[in-house]
Motif scaffolding. Structure first.
Motif, PDB file in Angstrom:
ATOM      1  N   ARG A   1      -5.099  53.726  55.585  1.00 12.09           N
ATOM      2  CA  ARG A   1      -4.305  54.217  56.710  1.00 12.09           C
ATOM      3  C   ARG A   1      -4.932  53.746  58.015  1.00 12.09           C
ATOM      4  NH1 ARG A   1      -6.506  59.274  58.829  1.00 12.09           N
ATOM      5  NH2 ARG A   1      -8.354  59.861  57.627  1.00 12.09           N
ATOM      6  N   PHE A   2      -4.083  53.560  59.024  1.00 17.65           N
ATOM      7  CA  PHE A   2      -4.540  53.164  60.348  1.00 17.65           C
ATOM      8  C   PHE A   2      -4.758  54.402  61.215  1.00 17.65           C
ATOM      9  CE2 PHE A   2      -2.651  49.016  59.286  1.00 17.65           C
ATOM     10  CZ  PHE A   2      -3.632  48.163  59.791  1.00 17.65           C
ATOM     11  N   ILE A   3      -5.789  54.346  62.038  1.00 15.64           N
ATOM     12  CA  ILE A   3      -6.053  55.384  63.029  1.00 15.64           C
ATOM     13  C   ILE A   3      -6.109  54.706  64.401  1.00 15.64           C
ATOM     14  CG2 ILE A   3      -7.605  57.226  63.775  1.00 15.64           C
ATOM     15  CD1 ILE A   3      -8.765  57.291  60.958  1.00 15.64           C
ATOM     16  N   ALA A   4      -5.326  55.201  65.346  1.00 17.23           N
ATOM     17  CA  ALA A   4      -5.366  54.651  66.699  1.00 17.23           C
ATOM     18  C   ALA A   4      -6.749  54.858  67.302  1.00 17.23           C
ATOM     19  CB  ALA A   4      -4.302  55.322  67.566  1.00 17.23           C
TER      20      ALA A   4
ATOM     21  N   ASN B   1     -10.453  52.084  74.144  1.00 18.71           N
ATOM     22  CA  ASN B   1      -9.855  52.393  72.843  1.00 18.71           C
ATOM     23  C   ASN B   1      -8.355  52.156  72.771  1.00 18.71           C
ATOM     24  OD1 ASN B   1      -8.626  54.699  74.092  1.00 18.71           O
ATOM     25  ND2 ASN B   1     -10.518  55.879  73.743  1.00 18.71           N
ATOM     26  N   GLN B   2      -7.700  51.828  73.886  1.00 18.02           N
ATOM     27  CA  GLN B   2      -6.241  51.715  73.871  1.00 18.02           C
ATOM     28  C   GLN B   2      -5.744  50.519  73.059  1.00 18.02           C
ATOM     29  OE1 GLN B   2      -4.184  54.136  75.136  1.00 18.02           O
ATOM     30  NE2 GLN B   2      -6.174  55.149  75.321  1.00 18.02           N
ATOM     31  N   GLN B   3      -6.587  49.521  72.867  1.00 16.48           N
ATOM     32  CA  GLN B   3      -6.173  48.329  72.121  1.00 16.48           C
ATOM     33  C   GLN B   3      -6.850  48.255  70.747  1.00 16.48           C
ATOM     34  OE1 GLN B   3      -6.967  45.554  75.613  1.00 16.48           O
ATOM     35  NE2 GLN B   3      -5.022  44.720  74.890  1.00 16.48           N
ATOM     36  N   LEU B   4      -7.353  49.384  70.269  1.00 15.98           N
ATOM     37  CA  LEU B   4      -8.078  49.422  69.001  1.00 15.98           C
ATOM     38  C   LEU B   4      -7.260  50.089  67.902  1.00 15.98           C
ATOM     39  CD1 LEU B   4     -11.654  50.566  70.130  1.00 15.98           C
ATOM     40  CD2 LEU B   4     -10.799  48.241  69.853  1.00 15.98           C
ATOM     41  N   LEU B   5      -7.447  49.598  66.689  1.00 17.32           N
ATOM     42  CA  LEU B   5      -6.920  50.227  65.481  1.00 17.32           C
ATOM     43  C   LEU B   5      -8.012  50.189  64.424  1.00 17.32           C
ATOM     44  CD1 LEU B   5      -3.368  48.636  65.072  1.00 17.32           C
ATOM     45  CD2 LEU B   5      -3.832  51.053  65.488  1.00 17.32           C
ATOM     46  N   LEU B   6      -8.294  51.315  63.819  1.00 21.37           N
ATOM     47  CA  LEU B   6      -9.266  51.361  62.739  1.00 21.37           C
ATOM     48  C   LEU B   6      -8.523  51.621  61.434  1.00 21.37           C
ATOM     49  CD1 LEU B   6     -12.318  51.231  62.095  1.00 21.37           C
ATOM     50  CD2 LEU B   6     -12.340  53.737  62.207  1.00 21.37           C
ATOM     51  N   LEU B   7      -8.662  50.698  60.497  1.00 21.87           N
ATOM     52  CA  LEU B   7      -8.081  50.858  59.166  1.00 21.87           C
ATOM     53  C   LEU B   7      -9.151  51.467  58.265  1.00 21.87           C
ATOM     54  CD1 LEU B   7      -7.825  49.473  56.094  1.00 21.87           C
ATOM     55  CD2 LEU B   7      -5.724  50.292  57.181  1.00 21.87           C
TER      56      LEU B   7
ATOM     57  N   LEU C   1     -11.843  47.004  61.600  1.00 21.74           N
ATOM     58  CA  LEU C   1     -11.515  47.246  62.997  1.00 21.74           C
ATOM     59  C   LEU C   1     -10.646  46.109  63.515  1.00 21.74           C
ATOM     60  CD1 LEU C   1     -11.799  48.972  65.525  1.00 21.74           C
ATOM     61  CD2 LEU C   1     -13.894  47.725  66.066  1.00 21.74           C
ATOM     62  N   PHE C   2      -9.508  46.476  64.081  1.00 20.61           N
ATOM     63  CA  PHE C   2      -8.569  45.532  64.662  1.00 20.61           C
ATOM     64  C   PHE C   2      -8.418  45.807  66.156  1.00 20.61           C
ATOM     65  CE2 PHE C   2      -7.401  45.978  60.236  1.00 20.61           C
ATOM     66  CZ  PHE C   2      -7.055  44.700  59.827  1.00 20.61           C
ATOM     67  N   PHE C   3      -8.086  44.748  66.881  1.00 22.37           N
ATOM     68  CA  PHE C   3      -7.674  44.844  68.278  1.00 22.37           C
ATOM     69  C   PHE C   3      -6.227  44.354  68.353  1.00 22.37           C
ATOM     70  CE2 PHE C   3     -12.176  44.703  68.337  1.00 22.37           C
ATOM     71  CZ  PHE C   3     -12.643  45.228  69.530  1.00 22.37           C
ATOM     72  N   LYS C   4      -5.530  44.734  69.396  1.00 20.94           N
ATOM     73  CA  LYS C   4      -4.162  44.256  69.533  1.00 20.94           C
ATOM     74  C   LYS C   4      -3.801  44.086  71.001  1.00 20.94           C
ATOM     75  CE  LYS C   4      -1.964  48.841  69.492  1.00 20.94           C
ATOM     76  NZ  LYS C   4      -0.838  49.650  68.968  1.00 20.94           N
TER      77      LYS C   4
ATOM     78  N   THR D   1      -0.135  40.130  69.414  1.00 19.48           N
ATOM     79  CA  THR D   1      -1.067  39.721  68.352  1.00 19.48           C
ATOM     80  C   THR D   1      -1.934  40.875  67.881  1.00 19.48           C
ATOM     81  OG1 THR D   1      -1.137  37.456  69.209  1.00 19.48           O
ATOM     82  CG2 THR D   1      -2.964  38.135  67.812  1.00 19.48           C
ATOM     83  N   LEU D   2      -2.222  40.856  66.591  1.00 22.85           N
ATOM     84  CA  LEU D   2      -3.226  41.741  65.992  1.00 22.85           C
ATOM     85  C   LEU D   2      -4.432  40.880  65.648  1.00 22.85           C
ATOM     86  CD1 LEU D   2      -3.585  44.722  65.012  1.00 22.85           C
ATOM     87  CD2 LEU D   2      -2.914  43.920  62.743  1.00 22.85           C
ATOM     88  N   TYR D   3      -5.613  41.318  66.083  1.00 20.54           N
ATOM     89  CA  TYR D   3      -6.845  40.558  65.878  1.00 20.54           C
ATOM     90  C   TYR D   3      -7.724  41.304  64.881  1.00 20.54           C
ATOM     91  CZ  TYR D   3      -5.367  38.463  70.314  1.00 20.54           C
ATOM     92  OH  TYR D   3      -4.651  37.847  71.312  1.00 20.54           O
TER      93      TYR D   3
END
Length: 385
Positions: free
Chosen positions: A213-216, A259-265, A282-285, A289-291
């Motif tokens: 699951r993703f967490i903002a 943290n506004q451009q972060l996503l933690l899976l 850890l992803f950035f967006k 684009t998703l990084y």
């Protein structure tokens, strides 16, 4: 703006530039690329991930007309070539053989981040060509003044840099959203055998009792950031024998301030007292684009890396209408999972005239081999003919 008032300076801490000025320059070009944002670069510096001790001494280049910041370029004085992902060890060895110093060198790059994007930002109201010429002249003067071997711009958007410098090609593997409506719609573009392989991998992850699951970023707790830092360090230690380039404090500062451009899976399994973390990515967006950046796991699970770093990211992009995944450097295993080869570019200036010409020839000689590799990767893609 009066170009005669132009002043260019190099600063050894991003805090010597006002955050509002830095962000206003980005905003003038509508740049939301996460890795050039003030708070991201400040987190690297404030966590001592980038400092003189680690061989990443900030030396950011700023251009002002009167009191307005009209251009910026993240730069670092480097005393080694680690954490760059454009490998120049042969060049350093050639300098050594000629009893010349290759280090320190000046580097324009995002530390530990092999993601192409804006490296040189000019305010929308300024003259880009005039500023580029002035900044390149300032770089050349700095190299002479501080006895630097040269300057390198890595993963740069070279269409924004017109100077005639040696350009070195590289290849990465990126995913593109072809207006897919679901993950199954994406898989429908694969040949039958390749499609079955992906489904088999995902089924095996589920069979191991793992759920993702993703967490903002704004919702990630301090305790979870500490767990992620531990995962990152453990995985680096298993792979390379050291704990990685980034300190635990970096992730805490990132979570607190950027943290506004972060996503933690997070990948979890049921334990005695509820879901237990076993891995995370850890992803950035930004708006397109998703990084995919950092990954870690406590133990090895079959195909979990592909699920957590690629398949979940693809599903997220399809669901949220993002157009692109940049998953970083290397990784030919990405090809059979639908990631296409793309070219990257870096620019190089060597202060020694003889070595500058030699590097220019090296990049010309290397180019056809990189182009041939690109074609080989293109031919190996899993899509239907």
């Amino acid at each position: 703006m009066n170009a005669s008032e132009l002043k260019i300076k190099f600063i050894d801490s991003i805090h010597q530039c006002a955050r509002a000025d830095w962000q206003a320059c980005l905003a003038s070009q509508q740049i939301d690329y996460p890795f050039i944002q003030y708070d991201f670069l400040a987190a690297l510096e404030d966590s001592n991930s980038c400092c003189e001790h680690t061989g990443w001494q900030p030396q950011h280049c700023l251009a002002y007309i009167a009191d307005q910041l009209v251009a910026l370029m993240p730069c670092y004085l480097k005393t080694h070539s680690y954490g760059e992902y454009v490998f120049d060890h042969q060049w350093a060895n050639a300098y050594y053989q000629h009893r010349l110093d290759y280090y320190p060198k000046l580097l324009t790059a995002i530390p530990f981040t092999p993601c192409a994007g804006p490296r040189y930002v000019v305010h929308a109201d300024a003259d880009q060509q005039a500023l580029e010429q002035a900044i390149l002249s300032a770089i050349q003067h700095l190299c002479e003044q501080q006895q630097l071997s040269g300057w390198h711009g890595l993963f740069i958007e070279s269409q924004h840099w017109q100077a005639d410098l040696p350009r070195r090609l590289g290849v990465q593997f990126h995913w593109y959203n072809r207006d897919y409506q679901s993950f199954d719609d994406f898989l429908a573009s694969f040949s039958s055998r390749k499609r079955k392989n992906v489904k088999k991998e995902r089924a095996q992850v589920a069979a191991q009792g793992i759920q993702c699951r993703f967490i903002a970023g704004a919702e990630v707790t301090e305790a979870l950031w500490r767990q992620f830092a531990q995962l990152y360090q453990l995985t680096y230690a298993k792979r390379s024998g050291h704990q990685g380039y980034l300190t635990a404090d970096f992730f805490l500062k990132l979570g607190a301030n950027a943290n506004q451009q972060l996503l933690l899976l997070v990948a979890e399994r049921d334990g005695e007292s509820g879901p237990e973390l076993c891995a995370a990515s850890l992803f950035f967006k930004d708006r397109h684009t998703l990084y995919g950046r950092y990954w870690g796991c406590y133990q090895e699970f079959d195909f979990l890396h592909f699920e957590a770093c690629y398949y979940q990211a693809i599903e997220y992009c399809i669901a949220h209408k993002l157009q692109h995944i940049d998953a970083g450097a290397q990784g030919e295993h990405k090809i059979q999972r639908g990631f296409q080869p793309v070219f990257t570019e870096s620019l190089h200036y060597l202060h020694h005239p003889g070595f500058h010409q030699a590097i220019a020839q090296f990049t010309r000689d290397e180019k056809p081999h990189i182009e041939a590799y690109y074609q080989q990767c293109q031919a190996a893609l899993p899509f239907k003919q």
